[in-house]
Structure formats: C-alpha cells, structure tokens
Write an enzyme that holds these catalytic residues in place. Structure first.
Site, PDB file in Angstrom:
ATOM      1  N   CYS A  95       0.865  -1.183   0.000  1.00  0.00           N
ATOM      2  CA  CYS A  95       0.000   0.000   0.000  1.00  0.00           C
ATOM      3  C   CYS A  95       0.900   1.231   0.000  1.00  0.00           C
ATOM      4  CB  CYS A  95      -0.884  -0.028   1.248  1.00  0.00           C
ATOM      5  SG  CYS A  95      -1.924   1.428   1.411  1.00  0.00           S
ATOM      6  N   LEU A  96       0.555   2.219  -0.824  1.00  0.00           N
ATOM      7  CA  LEU A  96       1.395   3.423  -0.906  1.00  0.00           C
ATOM      8  C   LEU A  96       1.456   4.153   0.436  1.00  0.00           C
ATOM      9  CD1 LEU A  96       0.362   4.829  -4.417  1.00  0.00           C
ATOM     10  CD2 LEU A  96       2.409   3.528  -3.810  1.00  0.00           C
ATOM     11  N   HIS A 137      -9.216  -3.442  -2.269  1.00  0.00           N
ATOM     12  CA  HIS A 137      -8.224  -2.715  -1.463  1.00  0.00           C
ATOM     13  C   HIS A 137      -8.623  -1.231  -1.365  1.00  0.00           C
ATOM     14  CE1 HIS A 137      -3.789  -1.878  -0.456  1.00  0.00           C
ATOM     15  NE2 HIS A 137      -4.303  -0.684  -0.615  1.00  0.00           N
TER      16      HIS A 137
HETATM   17 ZN    ZN Z   1      -3.597   1.195  -0.071  1.00  0.00          ZN
END
Ligand code: ZN
Length: 176
Positions: A95-96, A137
């Site tokens: 995840c960023l 997500h």
């Molecule tokens: Zn994410």
C-alpha cells in the site's frame, strides 16, 4: 470543498486521516475531475496501481487505478460499490500509505463493481484477480480500512517493527 491540488501528498500510516470513513461524492464538476487527475499523477509517480482519495487527505468516496501500467488504462471510480464477491484467495499486497509493508490478504477472486465517472455517468464492470483485488483494497480505504487490519497473526509479527518505525517517524514529523 476546496483542495489545493499542488499541496496534495500521499499520507503515510499512522496518519489519522487514513482512518476516516469517506462521504459519497455529490458534485460532479471540474474540481472533481482535477482532483482525480492529480491523484493519477501521484499514483504514477509513486509507481502504485491504485490510490484512494482518503490517502491524500480528501474524505470522499473515489479512487483511481491502473492495474496494467499501460497509459490508456487509467481509471477513475467515484462512489464505487462492490457486488457479487465470489471465491476468495490470499495474495501479497502492499500500500502506498504503508511503505515496505507486504502482507497476505484474503480477498474475493472475482467481483462486480458499480460506480460513476467524474462526469457522473454510471459505470459497471466485472473483474477478477488483480483488478478485483485493487477494487477491494481501494474500497477498504474509503471505509478507513488498511491491509494491516486484514493481516494474519504471523504477518502481524513480521511487520511489527516496520509499523513501529512508521509510527515513530510520524510522531517525530507530525505538527504539534
Ligand atoms: Zn492502499
């Protein structure tokens, strides 16, 4: 809502804005399109496959994605809803907003999504594997949910130090 697009940055865990439950978009105007464009830019700069508005501190139900990396495959999905989730499969996700964290997450293999585009037009699509995983997500982000909420006890042990380091870093940099 006025958003300074030049100031938008990807928020990093444990920024509390990542935990907000986002509100549906009600205005489909140029500001919304400009926000989506800026989010696509940030996502590509960070080499991600998806980015939710919550991750840039905008508590609205929209996300951008590009599951293939091809320039023509950018997608903007506003007020997305997931339907008909079928089968589940575990796979590794990052995840960023959680740099370096990789955990196994169990998600539906296939699902259908309804949404709007930035003009307010209704969209509907079905996907499986990666695209379906990105949808799930990103919709999680719109509900303030992160991959670490879905990780196994063994991943929780494996990522404990990384998460602790991110928390320390956030505390050190957060405005008092
Ligand atoms: Zn994410």
């Amino acid at each position: 809502m006025t958003v300074d697009l030049a100031e938008l940055r990807i928020l990093i865990y444990p920024d509390p804005r990542l935990r907000q439950v986002c509100k549906p978009v009600t205005r489909f105007d140029d500001d919304l399109a400009a926000l989506a464009d800026r989010m696509l830019e940030l996502m590509h700069e960070a080499k991600g496959v998806g980015l939710a508005a919550a991750q840039v501190g905008v508590p609205l139900r929209l996300f951008v994605m590009n599951a293939t990396g091809e320039p023509g495959d950018d997608l903007v999905l506003v007020n997305p809803e997931l339907h008909d989730r079928q089968k589940t499969r575990e796979a590794e996700e990052g995840c960023l907003s959680l740099p370096e964290v990789r955990v196994q997450v169990r998600r539906a293999l296939r699902c259908r999504l309804t949404a709007r585009n930035t003009a307010g037009d209704h969209l509907e699509a079905e996907a499986e594997d990666l695209a379906a995983r990105v949808w799930q997500h990103e919709v999680d982000h719109l509900d303030g949910r992160l991959i670490i909420d879905r990780m196994s006890p063994s991943d929780a042990i494996a990522t404990k130090k990384l998460l602790h380091d991110l928390e320390e870093k956030y505390r050190a940099s957060a405005p008092q």
